[in-house]
Each structure stands twice: as structure tokens, then as C-alpha cells.
Design a protein around this motif. Structure first.
Motif, PDB file in Angstrom:
ATOM      1  N   SER A  79       0.858  -1.183   0.000  1.00  0.00           N
ATOM      2  CA  SER A  79       0.000   0.000   0.000  1.00  0.00           C
ATOM      3  C   SER A  79       0.893   1.231   0.000  1.00  0.00           C
ATOM      4  O   SER A  79       2.070   1.160   0.392  1.00  0.00           O
ATOM      5  N   PRO A  80       0.379   2.382  -0.435  1.00  0.00           N
ATOM      6  CA  PRO A  80       1.196   3.606  -0.425  1.00  0.00           C
ATOM      7  C   PRO A  80       1.741   3.927   0.964  1.00  0.00           C
ATOM      8  O   PRO A  80       2.868   4.419   1.093  1.00  0.00           O
ATOM      9  N   LEU A 137       0.558  10.345  -4.661  1.00  0.00           N
ATOM     10  CA  LEU A 137      -0.021   9.197  -3.971  1.00  0.00           C
ATOM     11  C   LEU A 137      -1.060   9.653  -2.959  1.00  0.00           C
ATOM     12  O   LEU A 137      -0.936  10.725  -2.366  1.00  0.00           O
ATOM     13  N   ASP A 152      -3.217   8.365   0.558  1.00  0.00           N
ATOM     14  CA  ASP A 152      -3.272   7.351   1.618  1.00  0.00           C
ATOM     15  C   ASP A 152      -4.666   6.719   1.644  1.00  0.00           C
ATOM     16  O   ASP A 152      -5.524   7.018   0.803  1.00  0.00           O
ATOM     17  N   LEU A 156       2.935  -1.473  -6.615  1.00  0.00           N
ATOM     18  CA  LEU A 156       1.806  -0.545  -6.380  1.00  0.00           C
ATOM     19  C   LEU A 156       1.266  -0.027  -7.720  1.00  0.00           C
ATOM     20  O   LEU A 156       1.161   1.179  -7.954  1.00  0.00           O
ATOM     21  N   ASP A 166      -1.525   0.412  -9.305  1.00  0.00           N
ATOM     22  CA  ASP A 166      -2.647   1.340  -9.482  1.00  0.00           C
ATOM     23  C   ASP A 166      -2.604   2.523  -8.516  1.00  0.00           C
ATOM     24  O   ASP A 166      -3.566   3.290  -8.445  1.00  0.00           O
ATOM     25  N   ALA A 167      -1.500   2.669  -7.798  1.00  0.00           N
ATOM     26  CA  ALA A 167      -1.463   3.695  -6.753  1.00  0.00           C
ATOM     27  C   ALA A 167      -1.176   5.092  -7.304  1.00  0.00           C
ATOM     28  O   ALA A 167      -1.664   6.085  -6.769  1.00  0.00           O
ATOM     29  N   LYS A 223      -1.580   8.045  -9.831  1.00  0.00           N
ATOM     30  CA  LYS A 223      -2.558   8.528 -10.807  1.00  0.00           C
ATOM     31  C   LYS A 223      -1.952   9.540 -11.780  1.00  0.00           C
ATOM     32  O   LYS A 223      -2.610   9.993 -12.705  1.00  0.00           O
TER      33      LYS A 223
END
Length: 300
Positions: free
Chosen positions: A182-183, A207, A209, A261, A263-264, A266
Motif C-alpha cells: 500500500s502507499p 499518492l 493514503d 503498487l 494502481d497507486a 494517478k
């Protein structure tokens, strides 16, 4: 009023002065004094019977009549250039110097640029890598490659392709530090940051959270104003990077970097190539535009 063919030189002086908004800059481009430019414009205004420029001590600006005349002159020169190009293209082979401005990140395009040089050895690339805003026409560039939208109406543009950002590290690094799921887990990792050389600001990893809030305080292991050192450090297992996918494409294909990660992040962008709209595509520029559009984002 008809303009005789022998007065095309005066029209060229007018176009240069109008696009530069400066008699001095036009004189530099034409290799004459600003006074000579001013006298040529004055004779043209007298011949046409209209005022083409508003003059002040600081700048010159086009009158409404001057703006209309500029558009007509551009069409005249475009037609002349098209006629010359039409006659020459039957025997023309792409050759000569092609002056191109690229962003600093464009240094990562060197595999594509090298492939172009091999494909078209008679075209001499004159490459200028900079993140500053360049004046394509004033500085004599045949083309520029930049991200974002094109806002200069004097330029033609073609989309080269879109890119996404990827977070990646070496297999050895993830063996030692674990793969973040996770981020938020990046708070326990060594992050390698890019600093914009023109502004001095760190490039955000964009990113969020778990609550949807931006993560701005990731731990910094190193910072660089160029991307190549970040790639080297990441491959050496010194930390993780967040870079455009085309920058890490070959390393991921070779296995020296591993993306995480997925798809973290954008953050995304678009590369475009731009060239002066007053010019038809010469053979050397045409093959360069086509080659970059086809090859820059081709999978490794």
C-alpha cells in the motif's frame, strides 16, 4: 494594392518583425540593423496606405490592419514554400540539420533518437535538452517535444503518446526491505526523488493514503535534478523511484527493476511534437515526426 514579386523581401521583413514583436529581434534574424527594418516597414506602409504597427519606445504591436495583413502574408509564404517543396520532394531525400528542443527527461528518449539516427543517417540531429520555455520560431528550432497542451497558435502539433508513472525498485532491494502493498508502507522505504531543475521543487509522486489524503512526506534517501542518477541508484538497490513508464520500460523488461503498487500512482502526461505552422513539413522533419510518433512508446 498588388505587391510586385520583387517586394517579397519587404513582406518577409514585415512577417519577421510581426512575429518577433520587435524590429531589433527581426533585424538580428535577418542580419540587418533595426533601423533598416524600420525603414522597410515604413516604405511598405506608405505603399499600402495603412499603418501596420503601433510603435512605442518599448515595443511594437500590430494594428488591426497589420494583423490581417500578417495572416495573408503567412499564406503567401506558405504557398511559396509548398510550391518549392512540391517541386523538390520528387527527388528530395531527408538530409541536413534538424534542430530539436527536448525536455531534460528527453535524455531518456536516447534509444529512440539513436534508432532514428541509424534509420536516417543523412539527417543531422542538433538536440537541445532544457526544461525552459523556448520560442520555437525566434530561436530557430525545427521542432520541439514537450508535455502538456499546446497553447501557441503559431505552432502545429502532433500527439506522440501518453505515459503513466511507475514506482519501481530492484529485486535485491525488495528482498531486503519487502514489497510495499500500500502507499502507506512506502513510509518505511528509501525513496529516490526527482527535483525540477528550473524550480527547485521535488516532483510529487501523487499518492493518496487510505483516507484519500495526499502523501507528501515520504522519506528521502536521495534527490537528483536529473533522472539518470535515480535510475542508476534504483538498479543498484539503493531505493525506489517513481518515474515515467518509458523511463523504466527497458529496465523492467530486463528485470533490473520491478514495478510495485501498480494502481497507486494517478499521475500521467502526454508528449507532443510542435513545429512552426508557417512551414510545411520538410522531408527531414516529416520522417522525424513520423518516426517519433511510431517508435517512442513502442513496447520494449
Amino acid at each position: 494594392m498588388a505587391i510586385p514579386t520583387e517586394n517579397l523581401g519587404a513582406l518577409n521583413v514585415f512577417v519577421q518583425a510581426a512575429e518577433a514583436r520587435s524590429f531589433t529581434a527581426a533585424g538580428r534574424q535577418l542580419g540587418v540593423s533595426s533601423s533598416a527594418v524600420g525603414k522597410s516597414i515604413a516604405r511598405l506602409e506608405a505603399r499600402l496606405g495603412v499603418r501596420l504597427f503601433h510603435r512605442s519606445t518599448r515595443a511594437v504591436t500590430l494594428t488591426p490592419e497589420g494583423s490581417l495583413f500578417l495572416e495573408r502574408c503567412r499564406r503567401i509564404f506558405c504557398e511559396l514554400e509548398a510550391a518549392e517543396l512540391e517541386l523538390s520532394q520528387t527527388r528530395a531525400h531527408p538530409n541536413g540539420v534538424l534542430k530539436v528542443s527536448l525536455p531534460l527527461v528527453g535524455m531518456l528518449m536516447m534509444p529512440t533518437l539513436t534508432a532514428f539516427i541509424r534509420a536516417w543517417p543523412d539527417v543531422e540531429l542538433d538536440l537541445d535538452f532544457t526544461d525552459r520555455i523556448v520560442d520555437v520560431i525566434e530561436e530557430g528550432f525545427d521542432a520541439v517535444i514537450r508535455t502538456g497542451e499546446a497553447t501557441d497558435s503559431r505552432l502545429m502539433t502532433r500527439r506522440l503518446g501518453a505515459f503513466q508513472y511507475k514506482i519501481a525498485g530492484s529485486p535485491e532491494y525488495f528482498e531486503r526491505h519487502g514489497i510495499p502493498q500500500s502507499p502507506e508502507e512506502l513510509l518505511g522505504h528509501r525513496c529516490l526523488f526527482h527535483r525540477y531543475p528550473t524550480t527547485g521543487k521535488l516532483e510529487s509522486w501523487c499518492l493518496l493514503d487510505g483516507r484519500g489524503a495526499p502523501m507528501e512526506d515520504l522519506p528521502r534517501a536521495a534527490v537528483s535534478s536529473a533522472i539518470e542518477p535515480l535510475l542508476y541508484m534504483a538498479q543498484e538497490g539503493l531505493g525506489v523511484v517513481c518515474l515515467p513508464d518509458f523511463a523504466v520500460r527497458e529496465q523492467i523488461a530486463a528485470g533490473t527493476l520491478v514495478p510495485v503498487l501498480h494502481d497507486a500512482v494517478k499521475h500521467s502526461g502526454v508528449f507532443r511534437i510542435l513545429w512552426p505552422s508557417s512551414r510545411h513539413l520538410s522531408p527531414k522533419l516529416r520522417v522525424f515526426v513520423d518516426f517519433m510518433a511510431e517508435a517512442l512508446f513502442r513496447p520494449a
